[in-house]
Design a protein around this motif. Structure first.
Motif, PDB file in Angstrom:
ATOM      1  N   GLU A 134       0.802  -1.219   0.000  1.00 46.98           N
ATOM      2  CA  GLU A 134       0.000   0.000   0.000  1.00 46.98           C
ATOM      3  C   GLU A 134       0.836   1.271   0.000  1.00 46.98           C
ATOM      4  OE1 GLU A 134      -2.995   0.386  -0.594  1.00 46.98           O
ATOM      5  OE2 GLU A 134      -4.034  -1.476  -0.147  1.00 46.98           O
ATOM      6  N   TRP A 135       1.988   1.237   0.621  1.00 45.33           N
ATOM      7  CA  TRP A 135       2.801   2.458   0.609  1.00 45.33           C
ATOM      8  C   TRP A 135       4.064   2.294  -0.227  1.00 45.33           C
ATOM      9  CZ3 TRP A 135       6.743   2.940   4.868  1.00 45.33           C
ATOM     10  CH2 TRP A 135       6.765   1.824   5.714  1.00 45.33           C
ATOM     11  N   GLY A 136       4.041   1.316  -1.148  1.00 48.39           N
ATOM     12  CA  GLY A 136       5.043   1.247  -2.201  1.00 48.39           C
ATOM     13  C   GLY A 136       6.453   0.947  -1.742  1.00 48.39           C
ATOM     14  N   ARG A 137       6.601   0.135  -0.697  1.00 50.82           N
ATOM     15  CA  ARG A 137       7.933  -0.164  -0.187  1.00 50.82           C
ATOM     16  C   ARG A 137       8.246  -1.657  -0.141  1.00 50.82           C
ATOM     17  NH1 ARG A 137       8.296   4.299  -1.278  1.00 50.82           N
ATOM     18  NH2 ARG A 137       8.959   6.113  -0.049  1.00 50.82           N
ATOM     19  N   GLY A 138       7.220  -2.482  -0.202  1.00 50.74           N
ATOM     20  CA  GLY A 138       7.427  -3.908   0.006  1.00 50.74           C
ATOM     21  C   GLY A 138       8.193  -4.610  -1.091  1.00 50.74           C
ATOM     22  N   ALA A 139       7.872  -4.305  -2.345  1.00 51.81           N
ATOM     23  CA  ALA A 139       8.580  -4.954  -3.456  1.00 51.81           C
ATOM     24  C   ALA A 139      10.053  -4.587  -3.431  1.00 51.81           C
ATOM     25  CB  ALA A 139       7.950  -4.561  -4.784  1.00 51.81           C
TER      26      ALA A 139
END
Length: 382
Positions: free
Chosen positions: A132-137
């Motif tokens: 959701e906040w674009g950091r996991g990948a």
């Protein structure tokens, strides 16, 4: 394999996940649940990839090709409303985007493929944190995902409210937009509301700035390019009888091309500086790029559509959807390998994503599971 029993099992998994949502990089319980199920199915399992990510590996035959399937696990900081029997037990956090369903569908595909096979090669099941906040990948990639668990191509999906249940959509090329965030801080001199001439107040300046920012897309970006500039917050330090000395204007921008993103930033800085000069304020502009554009590989999109034809009726498959200006962290994986991202219908009467009443449609679980299994068998034919 008894598919009816598997569908009911996926439903129970989904309800458990919905009742126990966890925010990005806090998905410890979710990751443990996923890892336990994958081990039950007989997969090799790695935990803690990129913090709380999980990777399951399933090999069959002698094929040397590998593909990845990805699901997101995180929830949102939204207090759930409604009276579902499996509503969130974590106050202030809920699965308002359907990631509980995505996780359950991919677990179902892992169990199906582990029991039935039907492919020759390696499948990586990626359960990603913090989409959701674009950091996991990025966290998984920075943790050596591609070297530790190599794969040649990748597929992912998202439920889509408003798309009829049992329908499938994707398209080659640009499919979802980049997301940039901005914060513009105006600093002047606050003071008494009765004496505006003695101040350099910032609220009128901020209002002018909000209106002028709308000219970026309307007058400074080519009409043939897709772009969105949205102001989402205006915050000041004023009160009812005091003019503010500081104002913050925040928002986000969407685009599909790096050069458009760069032009938006440049024009925003010029406009902010001009407004600050006009209203005798100082200004600071912070501009960040959170999500990159999601661009589907044309050849793999063709294979995704072929796989979908084994799961969905032909008339329920749509291959010409317009690009969507929402963003998706899956795009980061496409910087490393080709892939395809798709939508499956969550029902025409579904609440919107990120709504406090949203609930994933359990009737869509077999569709997502079926697509995951079909694309594996399409791309790793035995």
């Amino acid at each position: 394999m008894d598919l009816t029993a598997l569908h009911e099992e996926m439903r129970s998994w989904r309800h458990h996940l919905h009742a126990n949502p966890e925010f990005g990089f806090e998905e410890k319980g979710t990751a443990a649940f996923v890892a336990a199920r994958l081990r039950e199915f007989g997969l090799e399992v790695a935990e803690g990839v990129g913090g709380t990510g999980v990777v399951g590996t399933l090999k069959r035959g002698t094929g040397n090709r590998a593909i990845a399937l990805r699901a997101d696990m995180d929830a949102l900081r939204i207090p759930e409303q409604g009276e579902l029997p499996y509503r969130s037990r974590n106050p202030g956090v809920m699965h308002a985007c359907g990631h509980d369903g995505h996780t359950a569908m991919l677990l179902g595909a892992a169990k199906l493929l582990a029991e039935e096979g039907g492919f020759d090669g390696t499948v990586r099941f990626l359960f990603q944190p913090a989409e959701e906040w674009g950091r996991g990948a990025l966290a998984m990639l920075d943790d050596g995902l591609m070297s530790r668990f190599p794969f040649d191509e990748i597929y992912g999906l998202h439920n889509m409210p408003g798309v009829p249940l049992g329908h499938f959509e994707t398209a080659p090329g640009p499919f979802m937009s980049a997301e940039d965030n901005f914060e513009i801080v105006l600093k002047g001199l606050g003071g008494h509301a009765a004496r505006p001439q003695a101040t350099r107040e910032t609220l009128v300046a901020a209002c002018a700035l909000v209106m002028d920012l709308q000219t970026i897309v309307a007058r400074r970006i080519a009409p043939t390019d897709i772009a969105v500039v949205s102001v989402t917050e205006l915050l000041t330090d004023g009160t009812r009888n005091a003019l503010p000395g500081t104002a913050r204007v925040l928002g986000d921008c969407r685009s599909f091309k790096a050069e458009v993103s760069a032009e938006i930033e440049q024009q925003m800085r010029l406009i902010a500086e001009g407004v600050a000069l006009t209203y005798r304020c100082a200004v600071e502009v912070t501009y960040t790029r959170e999500f990159v554009p999601l661009v589907n590989d044309a050849e793999l999109t063709r294979h995704a559509l072929a796989a979908a034809a084994k799961v969905f009726p032909v008339e329920a498959i749509r291959a010409a959807r317009e690009p969507v200006t929402a963003s998706e962290d899956f795009a980061r994986f496409l910087d490393h390998v080709p892939g395809c991202f798709v939508y499956i219908g969550n029902g025409e009467g579904s609440m919107p994503l990120h709504n406090p009443h949203f609930d994933f449609n359990d009737a869509a679980l077999p569709h997502g599971m079926g697509f995951h299994a079909a694309i594996v068998r399409e791309r790793l034919a035995d």
